[in-house]
Design an enzyme around this catalytic site. Structure first.
Site, PDB file in Angstrom:
ATOM      1  N   PHE A   1      20.276  -3.868 -55.444  1.00  0.00           N
ATOM      2  CA  PHE A   1      21.306  -4.883 -55.225  1.00  0.00           C
ATOM      3  C   PHE A   1      22.042  -4.594 -53.923  1.00  0.00           C
ATOM      4  O   PHE A   1      22.381  -3.452 -53.616  1.00  0.00           O
ATOM      5  CB  PHE A   1      22.295  -4.904 -56.391  1.00  0.00           C
ATOM      6  CG  PHE A   1      21.675  -5.290 -57.707  1.00  0.00           C
ATOM      7  CD1 PHE A   1      21.655  -6.606 -58.119  1.00  0.00           C
ATOM      8  CD2 PHE A   1      21.077  -4.329 -58.515  1.00  0.00           C
ATOM      9  CE1 PHE A   1      21.071  -6.963 -59.324  1.00  0.00           C
ATOM     10  CE2 PHE A   1      20.493  -4.667 -59.721  1.00  0.00           C
ATOM     11  CZ  PHE A   1      20.488  -5.993 -60.121  1.00  0.00           C
TER      12      PHE A   1
ATOM     13  N   ASP B   1       4.763   8.423 -52.412  1.00  0.00           N
ATOM     14  CA  ASP B   1       4.731   6.971 -52.580  1.00  0.00           C
ATOM     15  C   ASP B   1       5.043   6.263 -51.265  1.00  0.00           C
ATOM     16  O   ASP B   1       5.858   5.341 -51.218  1.00  0.00           O
ATOM     17  CB  ASP B   1       5.707   6.536 -53.670  1.00  0.00           C
ATOM     18  CG  ASP B   1       5.328   5.193 -54.298  1.00  0.00           C
ATOM     19  OD1 ASP B   1       4.168   4.779 -54.149  1.00  0.00           O
ATOM     20  OD2 ASP B   1       6.197   4.569 -54.928  1.00  0.00           O
TER      21      ASP B   1
END
Length: 385
Positions: A58, A169
């Protein structure tokens, strides 16, 4: 209090001895590290969809002092997420580099676990690279700048950080862009520490993203800095081509980016890989990036360059790149693959034997997590230390 104590312990080690005489001193000196849930709710309009940045993210959240932040919210349904949360906080408190995202604080009230980062207005690399309307904003000079910035960030993690860190990742959605489109590596939830002189480990818990995972890790659980190098190689090819590493809408010959790049290289047509949306580009730099991407994705772990060599290749005008060998096959769910490469066999005594063999791997049997952007996901972070 366990999480608070764990983080404060990390802060004690990070601060000078004079500033860390007691846990109380640490808590007082770092009180601004811990954000109140109520403060974050107000800043993000109670985590409104209008403020959502992908899954679990967010921003911008406007704090009372006018600062814009990004909030990464841990899924409350995640059974093991607290480990990832603690792992990421502890790692980011210890590392600082211009090509790594900056952690500002965290929130650990009740069931809510959140990380608060600097807000980067240009979102992530995939937002630009794979969108036909946005990709023209990434001209060749910006793309080359991004490649070099990611390389510097990984070099820091592998060689210059307080302890060697493997990200595990590296992918487009985990590369955030600042207001100048400079890259910052983000999402350290899966990162692994390699204390002391350890260079690799074997793990039975495989975590990462399909298409970016090195074959020796995806199939055999062999983890080293070369795991990140492989992912970086795939990422470089994506940046040059402007397409994802696997596109099911393309024909069989072009669907897999790595194999397609290798065939073009063998046919001495590497520059056909360059994104057609680019008005102009440096043929020399593009050729270097393609060859470097293939070098990083070689099947043989030993023949892949480390990030120190990668950085040298990108920054030196006189460096001659070696010829890459055949790339490794990064396994995909539901697909049988055969690849002649350097393999690794687990012996009964726990050691690892390196073997050159043709390996037939059923990739459906490998435990692999697919992680969405800005999510914190599970891996066994204590295993193998």
């Amino acid at each position: 209090m366990g999480l608070f104590s764990d983080i404060c312990g990390c802060l004690r080690r990070r601060l000078s001895p004079a500033a860390a005489d007691s846990a109380a001193d640490v808590a007082e000196d770092t009180s601004d590290l811990f954000y109140k849930l109520e403060t974050l709710q107000i800043a993000t309009n109670f985590f409104s969809e209008l403020n959502q940045l992908g899954h679990g993210g967010f921003g911008p959240g406007l704090m009372s002092n006018g600062q814009e932040v990004a909030v990464k919210k841990l899924s409350m349904n995640s059974r093991q997420g607290i480990r990832e949360f603690t792992n990421e906080v502890k790692l980011l408190l210890r590392v600082q580099h211009k090509n790594l995202v900056m952690l500002l604080g965290c929130c650990a009230e009740g069931p809510e676990k959140m990380l608060i980062y600097e807000y980067l207005p240009n979102k992530s690399l995939d937002y630009f690279l794979f969108d036909k309307k946005q990709s023209p904003l990434l001209d060749w000079s910006k793309r080359f700048h991004i490649v070099k910035g990611i390389a510097r960030g990984l070099l820091y993690l592998h060689e210059e950080a307080p302890e060697r860190i493997i990200h595990r990742d590296i992918k487009c959605s985990n590369i955030l862009l600042d207001d100048r489109l400079s890259p910052k590596i983000s999402d350290f939830g899966l990162a692994r520490l390699f204390p002391g002189d350890d260079t690799h480990l074997n793990t039975f818990r495989i975590s990462g993203t399909h298409g970016y995972m090195a074959p020796e890790y995806a199939i055999h659980g062999y983890l080293s800095v070369k795991t990140d190098v492989f992912s970086f190689g795939v990422l470089v090819l994506e940046i040059v081509s402007g397409r994802r590493n696997h596109d099911r809408f393309l024909d069989a010959e072009r669907a897999d980016l790595l194999n397609y790049a290798w065939r073009l290289y063998e046919a001495e047509k590497s520059l056909h890989l360059v994104d057609e949306s680019l008005d102009k580009h440096s043929r020399e730099e593009a050729a270097i990036c393609i060859q470097l991407g293939l070098l990083c994705c070689q099947a043989s772990v030993a023949e892949r360059p480390d990030m120190n060599a990668v950085h040298l290749m990108l920054s030196s005008d006189s460096f001659t790149l070696p010829k890459p060998g055949k790339p490794g096959v990064h396994g995909r769910v539901g697909r049988w693959t055969t690849a002649t490469s350097t393999g690794f066999t687990n012996n009964t005594n726990g050691s690892t034997t390196q073997t050159a063999a043709t390996t037939k791997a059923d990739t459906t049997s490998v435990y692999v997590d697919e992680f969405s952007r800005n999510s914190i996901s599970y891996s066994s972070i204590d295993e193998g230390r």
